[in-house]
Design a protein around this motif. Structure first.
Motif, PDB file in Angstrom:
ATOM      1  N   LYS A 217       0.801  -1.218   0.000  1.00 31.01           N
ATOM      2  CA  LYS A 217       0.000   0.000   0.000  1.00 31.01           C
ATOM      3  C   LYS A 217       0.837   1.273   0.000  1.00 31.01           C
ATOM      4  CE  LYS A 217      -4.065  -2.010   2.221  1.00 31.01           C
ATOM      5  NZ  LYS A 217      -5.016  -1.932   3.361  1.00 31.01           N
ATOM      6  N   SER A 218       2.104   1.142   0.318  1.00 34.50           N
ATOM      7  CA  SER A 218       2.966   2.328   0.334  1.00 34.50           C
ATOM      8  C   SER A 218       4.236   2.058  -0.454  1.00 34.50           C
ATOM      9  CB  SER A 218       3.329   2.722   1.771  1.00 34.50           C
ATOM     10  OG  SER A 218       4.286   1.823   2.320  1.00 34.50           O
ATOM     11  N   ILE A 219       4.802   3.146  -1.019  1.00 38.52           N
ATOM     12  CA  ILE A 219       6.045   3.033  -1.770  1.00 38.52           C
ATOM     13  C   ILE A 219       7.176   2.534  -0.870  1.00 38.52           C
ATOM     14  CG2 ILE A 219       7.841   4.378  -2.935  1.00 38.52           C
ATOM     15  CD1 ILE A 219       5.580   3.920  -4.779  1.00 38.52           C
ATOM     16  N   ASP A 220       7.201   2.982   0.378  1.00 38.28           N
ATOM     17  CA  ASP A 220       8.234   2.525   1.319  1.00 38.28           C
ATOM     18  C   ASP A 220       8.250   1.004   1.411  1.00 38.28           C
ATOM     19  OD1 ASP A 220       6.953   5.156   2.144  1.00 38.28           O
ATOM     20  OD2 ASP A 220       8.750   5.240   3.390  1.00 38.28           O
ATOM     21  N   GLU A 221       7.074   0.426   1.629  1.00 36.25           N
ATOM     22  CA  GLU A 221       6.967  -1.024   1.774  1.00 36.25           C
ATOM     23  C   GLU A 221       7.315  -1.730   0.468  1.00 36.25           C
ATOM     24  OE1 GLU A 221       3.492  -1.781   5.062  1.00 36.25           O
ATOM     25  OE2 GLU A 221       2.864  -1.153   3.060  1.00 36.25           O
ATOM     26  N   ALA A 222       6.833  -1.165  -0.634  1.00 32.41           N
ATOM     27  CA  ALA A 222       7.064  -1.803  -1.934  1.00 32.41           C
ATOM     28  C   ALA A 222       8.545  -1.793  -2.298  1.00 32.41           C
ATOM     29  CB  ALA A 222       6.243  -1.104  -3.016  1.00 32.41           C
ATOM     30  N   LEU A 223       9.240  -0.697  -1.991  1.00 28.57           N
ATOM     31  CA  LEU A 223      10.672  -0.622  -2.280  1.00 28.57           C
ATOM     32  C   LEU A 223      11.464  -1.589  -1.406  1.00 28.57           C
ATOM     33  CD1 LEU A 223      11.240   3.202  -2.814  1.00 28.57           C
ATOM     34  CD2 LEU A 223      11.497   1.391  -4.523  1.00 28.57           C
ATOM     35  N   MET A 224      11.059  -1.718  -0.153  1.00 23.94           N
ATOM     36  CA  MET A 224      11.726  -2.675   0.720  1.00 23.94           C
ATOM     37  C   MET A 224      11.517  -4.095   0.206  1.00 23.94           C
ATOM     38  SD  MET A 224      13.702  -2.951   3.269  1.00 23.94           S
ATOM     39  CE  MET A 224      13.565  -1.321   4.012  1.00 23.94           C
ATOM     40  N   ASN A 225      10.317  -4.362  -0.280  1.00 25.48           N
ATOM     41  CA  ASN A 225      10.025  -5.672  -0.848  1.00 25.48           C
ATOM     42  C   ASN A 225      10.880  -5.927  -2.090  1.00 25.48           C
ATOM     43  OD1 ASN A 225       8.125  -8.093  -0.970  1.00 25.48           O
ATOM     44  ND2 ASN A 225       7.791  -7.211  -2.996  1.00 25.48           N
ATOM     45  N   PHE A 226      10.985  -4.913  -2.948  1.00 27.05           N
ATOM     46  CA  PHE A 226      11.831  -5.029  -4.140  1.00 27.05           C
ATOM     47  C   PHE A 226      13.278  -5.287  -3.760  1.00 27.05           C
ATOM     48  CE2 PHE A 226      14.924  -2.770  -6.776  1.00 27.05           C
ATOM     49  CZ  PHE A 226      14.763  -3.421  -7.985  1.00 27.05           C
ATOM     50  N   TRP A 227      13.765  -4.490  -2.815  1.00 29.71           N
ATOM     51  CA  TRP A 227      15.160  -4.597  -2.429  1.00 29.71           C
ATOM     52  C   TRP A 227      15.478  -5.992  -1.880  1.00 29.71           C
ATOM     53  CZ3 TRP A 227      18.790  -1.099  -3.530  1.00 29.71           C
ATOM     54  CH2 TRP A 227      20.049  -1.232  -2.931  1.00 29.71           C
ATOM     55  N   ASN A 228      14.612  -6.479  -1.035  1.00 29.84           N
ATOM     56  CA  ASN A 228      14.869  -7.768  -0.378  1.00 29.84           C
ATOM     57  C   ASN A 228      14.643  -8.975  -1.293  1.00 29.84           C
ATOM     58  OD1 ASN A 228      15.604  -6.677   2.087  1.00 29.84           O
ATOM     59  ND2 ASN A 228      13.505  -6.603   2.819  1.00 29.84           N
ATOM     60  N   LYS A 229      13.576  -8.931  -2.100  1.00 24.68           N
ATOM     61  CA  LYS A 229      13.190 -10.110  -2.859  1.00 24.68           C
ATOM     62  C   LYS A 229      13.696 -10.136  -4.297  1.00 24.68           C
ATOM     63  CE  LYS A 229       9.021 -11.205  -0.227  1.00 24.68           C
ATOM     64  NZ  LYS A 229       7.573 -11.497  -0.306  1.00 24.68           N
ATOM     65  N   GLU A 230      13.995  -8.975  -4.858  1.00 26.24           N
ATOM     66  CA  GLU A 230      14.382  -8.951  -6.254  1.00 26.24           C
ATOM     67  C   GLU A 230      15.834  -8.529  -6.438  1.00 26.24           C
ATOM     68  OE1 GLU A 230      11.658  -7.251  -9.058  1.00 26.24           O
ATOM     69  OE2 GLU A 230       9.997  -7.402  -7.635  1.00 26.24           O
ATOM     70  N   TYR A 231      16.187  -7.361  -5.932  1.00 27.04           N
ATOM     71  CA  TYR A 231      17.509  -6.833  -6.222  1.00 27.04           C
ATOM     72  C   TYR A 231      18.603  -7.636  -5.538  1.00 27.04           C
ATOM     73  CZ  TYR A 231      21.398  -3.597  -6.661  1.00 27.04           C
ATOM     74  OH  TYR A 231      22.607  -3.030  -6.934  1.00 27.04           O
TER      75      TYR A 231
END
Length: 235
Positions: A217-231
């Protein structure tokens, strides 16, 4: 419209600030540039403004090359001569370029600068200097507005006014680029955002699509998810 083609900016042989970056953005959009310190964000902005020379590639704004395109710029920290009065500085701005009279009068009133006109710049608060920067940046119509950390030192009233100004410029067909560390502003204002890291673009997406893709629901959470799971999986 802005086209950045294979842009690299180097500060010496071993210091690559921007590494072969390409993107294209249509006018009538607000686009946020985000990234941690040292990501290349500031160098990219300086390259667009023509403040640093590209080592490779080029930048085209509305079909025009560097030094001929029409840009409004609002830095994070305004740097004006400290020993002149506000009215003298504003008079100087108006001699540099032809301002839109209606735009100027509207902003002058909204920013409540009347009572500061005979004060010297050096005596002003950071917030009041930002008001003058807003007046200077937006008093003339530009193809592109580059805004660096727009609300960093603004009170809530002026911060809200500036956000409305950015949306107004977008609706009038200009392109707005803004950098910020306040991720809620990306979600609130941006039609698209670019995330830079180590001089390259990791994400080029709309906030809505990025949130949906990460089920957040928030960019903060989505970026953390990207950083941890994808990048991090690619390291």
């Amino acid at each position: 419209m802005i086209e950045v083609k294979n842009l690299s900016i180097n500060y010496g042989t071993n210091n690559i600030a921007v590494n072969n970056v390409s993107f294209s953005i249509e006018s009538g959009n607000i686009v946020s540039i985000i990234g941690p310190n040292g990501s290349g964000k500031s160098s990219l902005i300086k390259g667009i403004l023509g403040l640093v020379r590209a080592s490779k590639g080029n930048i085209i704004v509305s079909g025009k090359t560097e030094n001929s395109y029409n840009i409004g710029y609002m830095p994070q920290t305004p740097r004006f001569p400290t020993n002149i009065k506000v009215r003298e500085l504003i008079s100087f701005f108006k001699k540099l370029e032809e301002v839109d009279k209606n735009r100027f009068e509207k902003l002058y009133s909204l920013l409540e600068l009347k009572h500061h006109m005979d004060k010297k710049i050096g005596s002003l608060s950071g917030g009041t200097k930002q008001k003058i920067s807003i007046l200077q940046c937006f008093s003339a119509k530009k193809d592109l507005y580059v805004i660096d950390e727009p609300t960093a030192s603004l009170d809530p009233y002026i911060s809200n006014l500036l956000k409305k100004l950015l949306i107004e410029q977008k609706n009038q067909g200009s392109l707005v680029l803004f950098s910020t560390h306040i991720l809620s502003e990306v979600q609130e204002l941006a039609d698209r955002f670019l995330l830079l890291s180590e001089g390259t673009i990791l994400i080029d997406d709309t906030p809505k699509h990025f949130l949906e893709k990460n089920n957040k629901k928030s960019i903060d959470e989505a970026l953390m998810n990207f950083w941890n799971k994808e990048y991090k999986t690619k390291l």
